[in-house]
Structures are given as structure tokens and as C-alpha cells.
Design a protein around this motif. Structure first.
Motif, PDB file in Angstrom:
ATOM      1  N   PRO A 190       0.826  -1.214   0.000  1.00 26.23           N
ATOM      2  CA  PRO A 190       0.000   0.000   0.000  1.00 26.23           C
ATOM      3  C   PRO A 190       0.857   1.259   0.000  1.00 26.23           C
ATOM      4  O   PRO A 190       1.946   1.295   0.578  1.00 26.23           O
ATOM      5  N   ASN A 191       0.355   2.288  -0.667  1.00 29.13           N
ATOM      6  CA  ASN A 191       0.971   3.624  -0.674  1.00 29.13           C
ATOM      7  C   ASN A 191       2.354   3.648  -1.305  1.00 29.13           C
ATOM      8  O   ASN A 191       3.141   4.568  -1.046  1.00 29.13           O
ATOM      9  N   SER A 192       2.690   2.676  -2.112  1.00 28.79           N
ATOM     10  CA  SER A 192       3.984   2.683  -2.806  1.00 28.79           C
ATOM     11  C   SER A 192       3.880   1.800  -4.038  1.00 28.79           C
ATOM     12  O   SER A 192       3.244   0.739  -3.982  1.00 28.79           O
ATOM     13  N   PRO A 193       4.493   2.192  -5.154  1.00 31.47           N
ATOM     14  CA  PRO A 193       4.421   1.369  -6.371  1.00 31.47           C
ATOM     15  C   PRO A 193       5.266   0.114  -6.233  1.00 31.47           C
ATOM     16  O   PRO A 193       6.310   0.116  -5.578  1.00 31.47           O
ATOM     17  N   PHE A 194       4.801  -0.974  -6.837  1.00 32.31           N
ATOM     18  CA  PHE A 194       5.555  -2.222  -6.811  1.00 32.31           C
ATOM     19  C   PHE A 194       6.426  -2.377  -8.054  1.00 32.31           C
ATOM     20  O   PHE A 194       7.039  -3.434  -8.248  1.00 32.31           O
ATOM     21  N   PHE A 195       6.500  -1.340  -8.869  1.00 30.28           N
ATOM     22  CA  PHE A 195       7.331  -1.392 -10.071  1.00 30.28           C
ATOM     23  C   PHE A 195       7.973  -0.026 -10.296  1.00 30.28           C
ATOM     24  O   PHE A 195       7.613   0.977  -9.665  1.00 30.28           O
ATOM     25  N   ARG A 196       8.928  -0.013 -11.197  1.00 31.38           N
ATOM     26  CA  ARG A 196       9.603   1.222 -11.562  1.00 31.38           C
ATOM     27  C   ARG A 196       9.904   1.172 -13.060  1.00 31.38           C
ATOM     28  O   ARG A 196      10.363   0.147 -13.578  1.00 31.38           O
ATOM     29  N   LEU A 197       9.610   2.258 -13.747  1.00 28.88           N
ATOM     30  CA  LEU A 197       9.901   2.356 -15.173  1.00 28.88           C
ATOM     31  C   LEU A 197      11.368   2.734 -15.359  1.00 28.88           C
ATOM     32  O   LEU A 197      11.817   3.771 -14.870  1.00 28.88           O
ATOM     33  N   THR A 198      12.105   1.876 -16.030  1.00 31.52           N
ATOM     34  CA  THR A 198      13.540   2.091 -16.217  1.00 31.52           C
ATOM     35  C   THR A 198      13.863   2.240 -17.706  1.00 31.52           C
ATOM     36  O   THR A 198      13.190   1.664 -18.560  1.00 31.52           O
ATOM     37  N   VAL A 199      14.897   2.994 -17.977  1.00 32.14           N
ATOM     38  CA  VAL A 199      15.385   3.215 -19.347  1.00 32.14           C
ATOM     39  C   VAL A 199      16.587   2.315 -19.573  1.00 32.14           C
ATOM     40  O   VAL A 199      17.437   2.164 -18.672  1.00 32.14           O
ATOM     41  N   ASP A 200      16.658   1.676 -20.734  1.00 33.36           N
ATOM     42  CA  ASP A 200      17.789   0.799 -21.002  1.00 33.36           C
ATOM     43  C   ASP A 200      19.100   1.587 -21.027  1.00 33.36           C
ATOM     44  O   ASP A 200      19.121   2.809 -21.194  1.00 33.36           O
ATOM     45  N   ASP A 201      20.210   0.879 -20.863  1.00 33.68           N
ATOM     46  CA  ASP A 201      21.511   1.521 -20.685  1.00 33.68           C
ATOM     47  C   ASP A 201      21.921   2.357 -21.893  1.00 33.68           C
ATOM     48  O   ASP A 201      22.450   3.474 -21.748  1.00 33.68           O
ATOM     49  N   ASP A 202      21.691   1.848 -23.111  1.00 31.53           N
ATOM     50  CA  ASP A 202      22.112   2.582 -24.302  1.00 31.53           C
ATOM     51  C   ASP A 202      21.364   3.912 -24.423  1.00 31.53           C
ATOM     52  O   ASP A 202      21.955   4.956 -24.722  1.00 31.53           O
ATOM     53  N   THR A 203      20.056   3.868 -24.161  1.00 31.75           N
ATOM     54  CA  THR A 203      19.278   5.112 -24.231  1.00 31.75           C
ATOM     55  C   THR A 203      19.650   6.059 -23.109  1.00 31.75           C
ATOM     56  O   THR A 203      19.702   7.280 -23.298  1.00 31.75           O
TER      57      THR A 203
END
Length: 518
Positions: A77-90
Motif C-alpha cells: 500500500p501507498n507505494s508502487p511495486f514497479f519502476r519504469l527504467t530506461v535501457d543503458d544505451d538510451t
């Protein structure tokens, strides 16, 4: 019945796969009878059917407790269980001044996805699905476009996987009223000469064809045209879950099945104790047949009355099974303790002693949580990741978020197994600092990089320290401001001291000038 089905119909395919599901379904029903029977009732049950009531509640309490812990770990609760990450090259190609804006935009998308899950009340079906997974080992989630998740138990769906465990086919079976069917389809059924029934079996077929899912529904052997669709591979609304993965098998095994022996033994022992206690609680007076005491006088006499008789003529029937019951009770207690450890109950964490420290309880709780590492790993890949991908796809389709570039930005699960890893890091950091404390504060301040320790501590606790902890630029700016204030104070003090030193000479000169003028 299967011979009357069309060989090409979905009902015929469901009947074929149903035979392969039968052994898994039988084991799952036995596991449900020892824990929560309503999770998987017997075949042919209805709303008026009575469920089997177990003699012990350890199984039900353990299933509910374990499902609650999994729910809090997978959907905190009250926190996301995922994170959007950018690949290393980008990430390397992005300018440093633009990274902050990108991270801020991705965090906004994460909050929007979590808000969508909260408003759709996703925790309720996920919790029910977790209970089915623990008991039966299998569950099916359907995530429609409106976000209202549905749960199919094991006796309402069949699945076919390849040797690697990838899903090839999913068929669900539901019982619906004719009013729930389109008018055109009802007319089609009437044209085939079939009478309108009170209930229909609605089959939903999902099949993988050339990296795309072909989905449609069938009623009465006829396909409902309005339900046909074709979706990409990663946008399948059906999420087939397993508690354990076994290569070469289409279905998983439940957690209860692993402890079936203890649960069955505890059920038999508890039943013996309950029935024996009920028999022992029955009070029967026996009177010697040739004695002087009369049964009528005993039965009709009030409390404290006087009657003629001999006390040796009357006795009470006793079982004299105390020692046997003690052995049964001790065995049942040992089994209950083992099951408490298996289902992470609080009774297994607290040691039976006069003094139990908080550190000991914390250590035991973490050890028990670490035992679920394999469960977290499979649920993160088969539950969390597909679920958040479907939520992001729905937000893109509704225009609530921009379309993310494929292959560049990917969701990364940060709870479950990842949280266990951070918990281990936290223990190592606290132990490391505890061993360094005898060296003293001066040596620690001289040898230790406090900023890096704070960042690692925040990461192990799952806390974002980007705004909470001062950056190097902020500290340099504050240090520069402090130096400027110190220089200003020193200048003011120097001017004051100079003015105080010059004051006597100035007064003396003014007096001399006054005397000359006079």
C-alpha cells in the motif's frame, strides 16, 4: 456427452483438456477440504450445498495469513511495486540536464498506474487468487478493458503449455443466463432447432497463433461474432498463475499439497480429541442391581435431600483415557507448531520463553519471509509484470499517458524478491556499523563516507533519498554561504575593534583642538 459435441467446437476442446486436468483437480479438492473447502467445492455443488467442515482451523488460518503476507509484499500500500527504467544505451544518450525531467515524467506515470489499480479495487481479486494458488496451486485472472479483474478457480478453466511452460491455449467455462446473451445469437440458436434453456455454458477460447492471441466465445456450439478479437502476445487479458513451476506439466502444485501429511494427521488427531472429549463429557451414574439404593430415589431427589441407601451402590462411568488423550494432544501440538512455521504464523515467530528480545523476533520473521523467495520470483514474472503491462496498455489506449517507446522503457518489479534482497542488505549494513562503533566517532568520521552509507541505507529500506538527502551541490552552496557569513562576521568584528581602538585617540585629538581654539 463428449461424443455429441462437435469435434471443432470449443466445448469439445475443453472436454479433451479437462481429462488432463483431472488428477490436479482431485488433489486440489483434498487440499481444500483440509483448509478452506469453499475455495474449490466438490463437483456438482450448488448454492444450497453444504461444505465439509474441518475439525481444525490451523489450515484455514495459515492460508489466510500467508495470502495476506503475499498480498502486502506483491501489492504494497501507498507505494508502487514497479519502476519504469530506461535501457543503458538510451540512458547514455540522454543529456544530463534532461534526465531529471525524464525521471519526473516516469514517476508521474507510475503514480497514475498505481492510482488506476487502487480505483479498480485490484487487491480484492488478487487476494482471492493468492488463496487459490496456496490451496490449489492454480488460478486464472481475467483483466478486461474496464479494469475489473475476475478470478477463475481451477474447476472453471483448462490450460495447455509447452515444454518450457509457455501458454499455448486457455479455455474457460461459465454458466450464464439467456438474458446475458446477444439477441442475434439467441436467434441463431433458435434457428438451429435448439430450445431456449434456463442456463447456457459459455466457453471462452484463447489460443496462441503466430505470436498473437486469437480470442472468441462460444455458446451452444456456435461462435458469438461480437466477441472475436486478435491481440498481441504481451497484451493477453488472461493471466494463468501457478504457485510452483514444474517443467512438462500444464498446472502447478499448491503450497498446501507440500504439507498435506501434517494437515491430514492434524485433522485425524483433532477429530479423535473432539469426539473423545464429547464422549468423556457424558455423565452416567450406575447403581448396583442388588443394592439397597433405589434409582427412583436418586432421580427424584432434590439437591441436598436425604434418602436411604448405600454410597457403595452408586458409581460414575469413567473412560480412564487421560494418558491416551495426553499423547494425542502432544502429537497434535507438535504438528501445529510445524504448520505454524510453514504458514508464517505469529506463533512460530515468538519463542515460548519468559524473555524474548525484539531482535530475536525480527530475525525469526525475516528468516521465515526469506523462505518465500521462490514464490516471489515466479509471481513477479507471472503476476506482477503482466498485470502492470496490461494497466499501462489500458492507460495508453485511454489517453491518460503517452505511448512508451517499445524496447526503451520497461517496467521493473521492485517488490517481492527484490525487497528480500534489500532486507538482506539492511542487515549487513547494520551489522557492519555495529562492528565499527567501538572504534569511536572520530575514526568513523575520518574513515567512513557517511553520504554513501546514507544512500545505501535508504536503498535497502526502499526509500527515495534523492530529495530527502542533500546533494553535493547543496552542501557546497551551503558551505560557501557559511564561509561568506563567517567572513562578514569577521569583517564586522575587525571594524568594531578598529573603531574601539581609534576612539580614545580621536577624543584626545578633539580635546586638543578644542583647547587650541579656546
Amino acid at each position: 456427452m463428449n461424443d455429441q459435441l462437435k469435434p471443432s467446437s470449443v466445448a469439445h476442446r475443453y472436454a479433451q483438456l479437462e481429462a488432463l486436468r483431472s488428477p490436479f483437480l482431485d488433489r486440489a479438492r483434498r487440499a481444500a477440504e483440509l483448509t478452506i473447502p469453499m475455495l474449490l467445492p466438490r463437483q456438482g455443488h450448488s448454492s444450497s450445498s453444504e461444505f465439509v467442515t474441518p475439525f481444525q482451523s490451523v489450515g484455514a488460518r495459515g492460508v489466510n495469513n500467508l495470502a495476506s503476507k503475499l498480498l502486502l509484499a506483491l501489492l504494497p500500500p501507498n507505494s508502487p511495486f514497479f519502476r519504469l527504467t530506461v535501457d543503458d544505451d538510451t540512458a547514455d544518450a540522454i543529456a544530463p540536464e534532461a534526465r531529471g525531467a525524464i525521471e519526473k515524467a516516469l514517476a508521474k506515470i507510475e503514480r497514475a498506474a498505481m492510482m488506476d489499480l487502487e480505483t479498480s479495487a485490484a487487491r480484492v481479486p488478487v487476494y482471492e487468487s493468492l488463496r487459490n494458488l496456496i490451496v490449489t496451486g492454480n488460478s486464472l485472472l481475467y483483466v478486461p478493458p474496464d479494469g475489473n479483474i475476475r478470478v477463475f478457480r481451477l474447476d472453471r478453466f483448462v490450460v495447455k503449455r509447452d515444454a518450457m511452460g509457455n501458454i499455448l491455449e486457455i479455455v474457460t467455462k461459465e454458466t450464464v443466463s439467456p438474458k446475458a446473451l446477444p439477441e442475434a445469437h439467441l436467434k441463431l440458436l433458435k434457428d438451429t432447432g435448439e430450445e431456449v434453456q434456463r442456463e447456457y455454458d459459455l466457453y471462452t477460447y484463447c489460443c496462441l497463433k503466430e505470436d498473437r492471441w486469437d480470442i472468441y466465445q462460444e455458446v451452444g456450439g456456435e461462435i458469438v461474432p461480437e466477441t472475436r478479437g486478435n491481440l498481441p502476445y504481451d497484451k493477453n487479458p488472461f493471466i494463468a498463475l501457478r504457485f510452483t513451476r514444474i517443467d512438462g506439466e500444464d498446472y502447478g502444485r499448491g503450497y498446501v499439497e507440500e504439507y498435506f501429511g501434517d494437515l491430514a494427521s492434524l485433522e485425524a488427531l483433532t477429530q479423535a480429541i473432539v469426539e473423545g472429549s464429547a464422549a468423556s463429557s457424558k455423565v452416567l451414574f450406575m447403581v448396583r442391581p442388588n443394592g439397597t439404593t433405589k434409582i427412583q430415589n436418586l432421580a427424584k431427589s432434590d439437591n441436598g435431600a436425604f434418602i436411604q441407601g448405600n454410597a457403595d451402590d452408586v458409581s460414575v462411568l469413567q473412560m480412564n483415557k487421560i494418558n491416551d488423550f495426553r499423547v494425542t494432544q502432544e502429537t497434535a501440538q507438535q504438528i501445529s507448531e510445524r504448520l505454524a512455521y510453514a504458514f508464517l504464523l505469529n506463533a512460530a515467530v515468538t519463542r515460548n520463553a519468559e524473555r524474548v528480545t525484539a531482535e530475536e523476533i525480527r530475525f525469526m520473521a525475516q528468516e521465515l519471509e526469506s523462505a518465500l523467495g521462490g514464490t516471489y520470483s515466479i509471481l513477479s514474472q507471472e503476476l506482477q509484470l503482466p498485470l502492470i503491462e496490461l494497466v499501462l496498455h489500458r492507460l495508453e489506449r485511454e489517453g491518460k499517458m503517452p505511448e512508451l517507446p517499445k524496447g526503451t522503457i520497461q517496467p521493473q518489479i521492485i517488490t517481492g524478491l527484490e525487497a528480500l534482497g534489500r532486507g538482506q542488505d539492511l542487515n549487513k549494513l547494520s551489522t557492519f556499523l555495529k562492528f565499527l562503533q567501538p572504534l569511536g566517532q572520530e575514526i568513523l568520521a575520518k574513515e567512513m563516507n557517511v553520504g554513501d552509507y546514507i544512500n545505501r541505507l535508504g536503498a535497502s529500506l526502499g526509500i527515495d533519498t534523492e530529495v530527502l538527502i542533500k546533494s553535493d551541490q547543496q552542501k557546497a552552496m551551503e558551505q560557501q554561504q557559511a564561509m561568506q557569513q563567517q567572513q562578514q562576521q569577521m569583517l564586522e568584528q575587525t571594524m568594531a575593534q578598529t573603531a574601539q581602538g581609534m576612539a580614545p585617540e580621536l577624543m584626545k585629538g578633539m580635546m586638543q583642538q578644542g583647547q587650541q581654539d579656546g
